[in-house]
Design a protein around this motif. Structure first.
Motif, short mmCIF file in Angstrom:
data_model
loop_
_atom_site.label_atom_id
_atom_site.label_comp_id
_atom_site.label_asym_id
_atom_site.label_seq_id
_atom_site.Cartn_x
_atom_site.Cartn_y
_atom_site.Cartn_z
N LYS A 297 -7.33 6.88 21.55
CA LYS A 297 -7.47 6.94 23.03
C LYS A 297 -8.76 7.19 23.56
N ALA A 298 -9.72 7.73 22.82
CA ALA A 298 -11.19 8.23 23.20
C ALA A 298 -12.10 6.97 22.70
N GLY A 299 -11.34 5.92 22.35
CA GLY A 299 -12.32 4.34 22.09
C GLY A 299 -12.24 4.27 20.81
N ALA A 300 -11.99 4.87 19.75
CA ALA A 300 -12.23 4.27 18.28
C ALA A 300 -11.29 3.04 18.10
N LYS A 301 -11.60 2.33 17.32
CA LYS A 301 -11.22 1.13 17.08
C LYS A 301 -10.69 1.07 15.63
N VAL A 302 -9.34 0.46 15.30
CA VAL A 302 -8.86 0.55 13.97
C VAL A 302 -9.24 -0.82 13.04
N VAL A 303 -10.32 -0.34 12.10
CA VAL A 303 -10.32 -1.74 11.53
C VAL A 303 -9.24 -2.15 10.40
N PHE A 304 -8.72 -1.10 9.53
CA PHE A 304 -7.52 -1.22 8.90
C PHE A 304 -6.82 0.02 8.82
N GLY A 305 -5.42 -0.15 8.74
CA GLY A 305 -4.76 0.98 8.36
C GLY A 305 -3.95 1.40 9.55
N ASN A 306 -3.60 2.73 9.94
CA ASN A 306 -2.71 3.14 11.12
C ASN A 306 -1.45 2.81 10.83
N ILE B 169 0.95 -1.20 -0.09
CA ILE B 169 0.07 0.06 -0.14
C ILE B 169 1.07 1.35 0.09
N LYS B 170 2.07 1.14 0.75
CA LYS B 170 2.90 2.41 1.07
C LYS B 170 3.44 2.69 -0.17
N GLU B 171 3.82 1.54 -1.09
CA GLU B 171 4.68 1.92 -2.18
C GLU B 171 3.59 2.11 -3.38
N ASN B 172 2.31 1.82 -3.28
CA ASN B 172 1.33 2.11 -4.42
C ASN B 172 1.51 3.65 -4.71
N LYS B 173 1.69 3.94 -6.12
CA LYS B 173 1.92 5.39 -6.51
C LYS B 173 0.68 5.92 -6.78
N ALA B 174 -0.40 5.16 -6.59
CA ALA B 174 -1.79 5.78 -6.75
C ALA B 174 -2.12 6.80 -5.33
N LEU B 175 -1.55 6.35 -4.50
CA LEU B 175 -1.86 7.23 -3.18
C LEU B 175 -0.77 8.40 -3.01
N THR B 176 -1.39 9.69 -3.16
CA THR B 176 -0.77 11.06 -2.96
C THR B 176 -0.36 11.04 -1.48
N TYR C 119 3.73 10.02 5.71
CA TYR C 119 2.52 9.01 5.26
C TYR C 119 1.75 8.26 6.38
N ILE C 120 0.51 8.31 6.04
CA ILE C 120 -0.53 7.63 6.85
C ILE C 120 -1.14 6.79 6.19
N SER C 121 -1.38 5.59 6.24
CA SER C 121 -2.08 4.64 5.61
C SER C 121 -3.36 4.71 5.61
N PRO C 122 -4.19 4.65 4.47
CA PRO C 122 -5.63 4.67 4.50
C PRO C 122 -6.28 3.96 5.74
#
Ligand code: NAD
Length: 471
Positions: free
Chosen positions: A309-318, A282-289, A326-329
């Motif tokens: 910290k406030a309770g959100a859960k990461v489904v994917f990414g981070n 994903i990081k190498e993908n040139k389609a991501l600005t 760079y922050i992955s989608p």
């Protein structure tokens, strides 16, 4: 350039406007537009390379979102300008019998265009096209956050025009602050609501008219009547286009809780199809600005950390990398309206999902937020679509897609309230830079309106009593 030089430039443009532009024919405006079109076509690769240098914007996205829309704006203006600029006769009411009314479309004069960094070429050149079409002189202030594009814009306009006609001023807050002190005939600002307020306040000192194209927190509503695979595909594209750094980017998703789990699976699938499966891929993908700079990277990273910290859960990414901005989608669930991620315009590749029990709950959440620039509804039910539209407000709305409203040349583009005022694109952008001057011509000598002049006698009183307006 120093402050008193801005004033000199302003007066130079004012003189040029009064002595040259006010007298010129429509053909001359078209010639200027044509020159820009030719320059862009000849320098397409240079534009793509420049935006890549600024924030690794992919050449395809540059074509789709920076070059083609501008060529489209120019083509439309070239085709329609004569019609747009035509003086239009209007119907005469009975009460004004004998008069003739017409609307003459005139340029406003010396205009200031202030641009943001997120589509640094298109959002600078787009309003300039409208201002040229309307017959104005222009001072353009591009964003300092994308310095390569800033330089390119200087080159474009100094290659083609004298500064009396179109000038580019580079710099940041001090330069813009000085520019805003001048008595512009119109200011077209694209940027954040916070700076929009500063612009409007300054404009008020001279009663300059303003167009404010601002940002906001754009909702997406996905009802149980949505086609989930189709919605997921469109959202995966619309959210991560320009890496979420778009004024029309979905800011938060409200989804019927009964379809949430299935939708997340679909979204993951579509995301993998477009951008890859593994973090490195994903990081190498040139389609991501990339995120534009380290300041915005840190803003987003803090926002993401605080929301987790406030309770959100990461489904994917981070997956993050400060050196590469760079922050992955990233998709978040378990988000509430008290979570920091819900409370601001994200303007980056993070998408929070909020589940709702029934549609009225979702609308209650939307009503907590200022009027958005963009509103997206995913539902196949016309009844549901109309219910949502009739119970909300937004600058623009798309049914069963995202982002594409920006590309429609015949739809006005702009916000309402804190997402902006005034409209951009095509005819609407042209009107923003024009004065619609009313001209009423009266006959000489006996006119019907003299029936209401004093001295009043029984007949004039009868006329005044019985006269009706616009029936
Ligand atoms: P910004 O408001 O920080 O900057 C915009 C312009 O204002 C820049 O040219 C900048 O130099 C100038 N500026 C910044 N601070 C200033 C100050 N204190 N005084 C005077 N001038 C100042 O916005 P940005 O970060 O470049 O762009 C992102 C924002 O723009 C987001 O909110 C986004 O939603 C909005 N936006 C809106 C549209 C639209 O069409 N409605 C399009 C793109 C971006």
């Amino acid at each position: 350039m120093e402050a008193n030089n801005y004033s000199k430039l302003y007066h130079l443009q004012q003189q040029y406007f009064n002595t040259v532009l006010k007298q010129e024919r429509i053909y001359a405006r078209k010639e200027r537009l044509f020159k820009i079109k030719k320059w862009i076509k000849n320098n397409q690769t240079l534009i793509q390379e420049t935006l890549y240098k600024d924030f690794k914007k992919t050449p395809e996205e540059v074509l789709i979102s920076e070059i083609k829309p501008i060529i489209g704006e120019i083509n439309l203006a070239l085709k329609k300008l004569r019609y747009w600029s035509k003086t239009k006769n209007v119907d005469t009411p009975l009460t004004l019998l004998g008069t003739k009314g017409k609307i003459k479309i005139e340029p406003k004069g010396v205009c200031l265009v202030i641009a943001p960094w997120n589509f640094p070429f298109m959002l600078a050149v787009g309003p300039v096209i409208s201002a040229i079409a309307a017959g104005n002189t222009i001072v353009l202030k591009p964003s300092e956050m994308t310095p390569h594009t800033e330089k390119l814009l200087v080159k474009l306009f100094t290659d083609l025009f004298s500064k009396e006609c179109i000038a580019v001023i580079t710099g940041g807050i001090p330069e813009t602050t000085e520019l805003l002190k001048l008595p512009w005939n119109h200011i077209f600002f694209t940027g954040s609501p916070q700076v929009g307020k500063i612009v409007m306040k300054q404009a008020a000192t001279h009663l300059s008219s303003v167009t404010l194209e601002l940002g906001g927190r754009n909702p997406v509503v996905i009802t149980k009547n949505a086609n989930l695979r189709d919605t997921a595909k469109k959202l995966a594209w619309g959210k991560f286009f320009n890496n979420g750094q778009s004024c029309v980017s979905p800011n938060y998703v409200l989804i019927d809780q009964t379809i949430k789990a299935k939708f997340i699976e679909e979204l993951k699938f579509e995301f993998v199809e477009m951008y890859g499966n593994y973090p490195d891929e994903i990081k190498e993908n040139k389609a991501l600005t990339r995120i534009v700079n380290n300041f915005h990277y840190n803003r987003l990273k803090n926002l993401l950390d605080n929301s987790i910290k406030a309770g959100a859960k990461v489904v994917f990414g981070n997956v993050t990398d400060s050196d590469a901005n760079y922050i992955s989608p990233t998709i978040l669930t378990h988000v509430t309206v008290d979570n920091p991620i819900f409370k601001e315009e994200i303007f980056g590749p993070i998408l929070p999902l909020i589940a709702y029990d029934n549609l009225d709950n979702a609308l209650e959440i939307i009503h907590k937020v200022d009027t958005p620039l963009a509103f997206y509804i995913f539902s196949k039910s016309k009844k549901e679509q109309n219910y949502i539209i009739n119970n909300t407000s937004a600058g623009t709305t798309v049914l069963n897609d995202t982002t594409l409203q920006f590309a429609h040349p015949n739809l006005p583009f702009g916000g309402m309230g804190s997402s902006g005022m005034g409209k951009a694109h095509g005819y609407f952008g042209f009107l923003e830079f024009s004065n619609q001057r009313s001209i009423l011509s009266q006959r000489t000598n006996g006119t019907t309106s003299q029936l209401i002049y004093p001295k009043y006698n029984w007949f004039k009183r009868f006329v005044i009593r019985t006269i009706t307006w616009n029936e």
